[in-house]
Design an enzyme around this catalytic site. Structure first.
Site, PDB file in Angstrom:
ATOM      1  N   ARG A 134      42.078  29.450  74.595  1.00 63.44           N
ATOM      2  CA  ARG A 134      41.062  28.887  73.726  1.00 63.44           C
ATOM      3  C   ARG A 134      40.171  30.022  73.245  1.00 63.44           C
ATOM      4  O   ARG A 134      40.037  31.036  73.950  1.00 63.44           O
ATOM      5  CB  ARG A 134      40.216  27.849  74.489  1.00 63.44           C
ATOM      6  CG  ARG A 134      40.931  26.565  74.834  1.00 63.44           C
ATOM      7  CD  ARG A 134      41.189  25.694  73.611  1.00 63.44           C
ATOM      8  NE  ARG A 134      41.891  24.455  73.953  1.00 63.44           N
ATOM      9  CZ  ARG A 134      43.185  24.236  73.705  1.00 63.44           C
ATOM     10  NH1 ARG A 134      43.921  25.172  73.133  1.00 63.44           N
ATOM     11  NH2 ARG A 134      43.726  23.076  74.021  1.00 63.44           N
ATOM     12  N   HIS A 194      45.763  28.796  65.069  1.00 61.12           N
ATOM     13  CA  HIS A 194      45.932  27.820  66.156  1.00 61.12           C
ATOM     14  C   HIS A 194      47.216  26.999  65.992  1.00 61.12           C
ATOM     15  O   HIS A 194      47.174  25.760  65.894  1.00 61.12           O
ATOM     16  CB  HIS A 194      44.704  26.893  66.239  1.00 61.12           C
ATOM     17  CG  HIS A 194      44.553  26.260  67.603  1.00 61.12           C
ATOM     18  ND1 HIS A 194      43.337  25.990  68.191  1.00 61.12           N
ATOM     19  CD2 HIS A 194      45.486  25.856  68.507  1.00 61.12           C
ATOM     20  CE1 HIS A 194      43.523  25.431  69.383  1.00 61.12           C
ATOM     21  NE2 HIS A 194      44.823  25.344  69.587  1.00 61.12           N
TER      22      HIS A 194
END
Lengths: 308, 308
Positions: A223, A271
């Protein structure tokens, strides 16, 4: 009895088809189309709706459509409701592909060649053999283990670090604080696949980069908040790190003016490392619903203490 | 009795050490340091010296230090002297790594993301599963087969095309002219690993690109002269091809003003896909010398008719 889906709509449409065929007793709804919130027993979401407990008084089970649950505020989900994260073969395969791609790109100097192409420079570098390259994967859950097994098959010297102890053939396994130090010291290419929790937030920092071999490459597939962004810039500036491949950022989409876009030693992707695949994830959710009915252990059940 | 090496000097120095330890009866020389050319029995070169036959009257065996012999003018090497190309595990591993890297980069849209990064654009694309992607490898020699086996393990739908018939588990094998048509029609990602001969020169042409599915990606790891460069530019312009990854060019180093440097849908690397590794290649050469002495078949012996 209904199932409420709140995430990417194309996948939702496919789930609706599969639920209609495989579990016709469940009314499948795609957010915000909910007739009667009191009928909702199951919720699958990336970002869950607000006031879950009040809005859905008969909720029995919450699914994250992603591999993590860091985007959930677990304190808003009543304690008696199990929370399940997504562990499904399509997502795992995507993560293994991306990690292999990124590690091979680091190993074969593609970040240098991409920058050289922009400068019109033809400068071959010697090719190192995989067995001279030490890859370290942080996080040895389902994803980390699958990645390590694939990389091992290319001949890389592989190690994993994780909170709990693991044993994987051909992989050096490290655990705990002392283990982290030894693990970092031997990792030329570092892959972050950790869950984001209070104890891993900001772990990719100056202090950690200092323990890596000089010129190491960072690959962050965890993340954005695992990384302290200014520490990465500093480590690249000081050649402590030679390059970074980032699939995640603290703020997504990355703001237009952010320096990462233009940094010649950072390769950015938006992402996309692992994406929950409609068909294979629906299978896993349907299987978990069956397990829930039968009182069997759920696949991907989150331990609220650990946070993953 | 001496062995003359004419190629990259660092590898030459390592070969000299290994020869001294393993075959002390052979005098090892690195070009241009040759005392007595009439003593030279064995020659290993990338670009061989001129007038081989006259300069080295007692030459018995010629090695290419690369996987191909297209850089040799075979007509200048007397018929009775066997020519051997380099088939060694270090080179094969490097080619497998590069092909995997390039195919995964094509599969996971990295050429688009590299261009988007330069534009400051965060635009995720859906992730396709490997089993929805059809990869085709032209050339099914030692290199092509090793590449196909690795790609198959990622779940790609793999096919190979080659001059001679092959049979490889889990791989669709095509051969000949009609086979080429069927092979191209089903190849979303096309990898060229052919040897360069009169019949493969210019094979990557408008005619071939037209037979691929629209939007296919080309990966050229063969030789620059397999590709007609203007045909590639035209195919990219017409969106017949969506991108190309090129490790080889007709003129190397690629001239500074060449349009390939600045093309947003071409990713260029400076001929580094496979490199002969010093230690493992020395083993193969020493083994071939032993085979030559014993009259056993040489590993990598070139068929002069075929040209590889």
């Amino acid at each position: 009895m209904s199932f409420l889906y709140k995430s990417e709509p194309l996948r939702g449409a496919r789930w609706a088809e599969l639920f209609a065929a495989r579990a016709p007793e469940i009314d499948f709804h795609i957010w915000p189309a909910v007739d009667d919130p009191s009928q909702v027993r199951y919720l699958a979401a990336w970002q869950p709706p607000e006031n879950i407990a009040e809005t859905f008084p008969n909720l029995e089970l919450v699914f994250s459509v992603g591999a993590g649950v860091d985007q959930f505020d677990l304190s808003c989900i009543p304690e008696h409701i199990p929370v399940v994260r997504m562990i499904e073969p399509g997502l795992i395969a995507g993560v293994v592909e991306y990690a292999t791609l990124a590690v091979l790109a680091a190993h074969r100097d593609w970040i240098t060649y991409i920058a050289q192409q922009q400068q019109g420079q033809w400068r071959p570098k010697p090719v190192c053999t995989a067995d001279s390259r030490r890859v370290g994967v942080m996080g040895m859950g389902v994803l980390g283990r699958a990645v390590l097994e694939k990389l091992r098959d290319f001949g890389f010297r592989c190690a994993g670090w994780s909170r709990s102890e693991h044993n994987l053939p051909g992989i050096e396994c490290y655990t705990g604080e002392q283990g982290l130090e030894d693990f970092l010291e031997r990792s030329d290419i570092l892959v972050c696949l950790l869950p984001l929790t209070d104890s891993t937030r900001g772990i990719l920092s100056t202090e950690l980069f200092r323990q890596l071999p000089k010129g190491a490459v960072l690959i962050n597939m965890g993340r954005g908040d695992h990384l302290i962004e200014e520490d990465l810039l500093d480590a690249l500036y000081r050649d402590r790190l030679s390059a970074a491949i980032l699939d995640v950022c603290s703020v997504e989409p990355l703001p237009k003016e952010h320096i990462f876009w233009r940094h010649p030693r950072i390769l950015l992707t938006p992402h996309i490392a692992g994406m929950t695949q409609a068909d294979s994830s629906a299978e896993i959710v349907l299987d978990n619903l069956r397990r829930h009915r039968e009182g069997a252990p759920l696949v991907g059940l989150v331990n609220r203490e650990r946070g993953y």
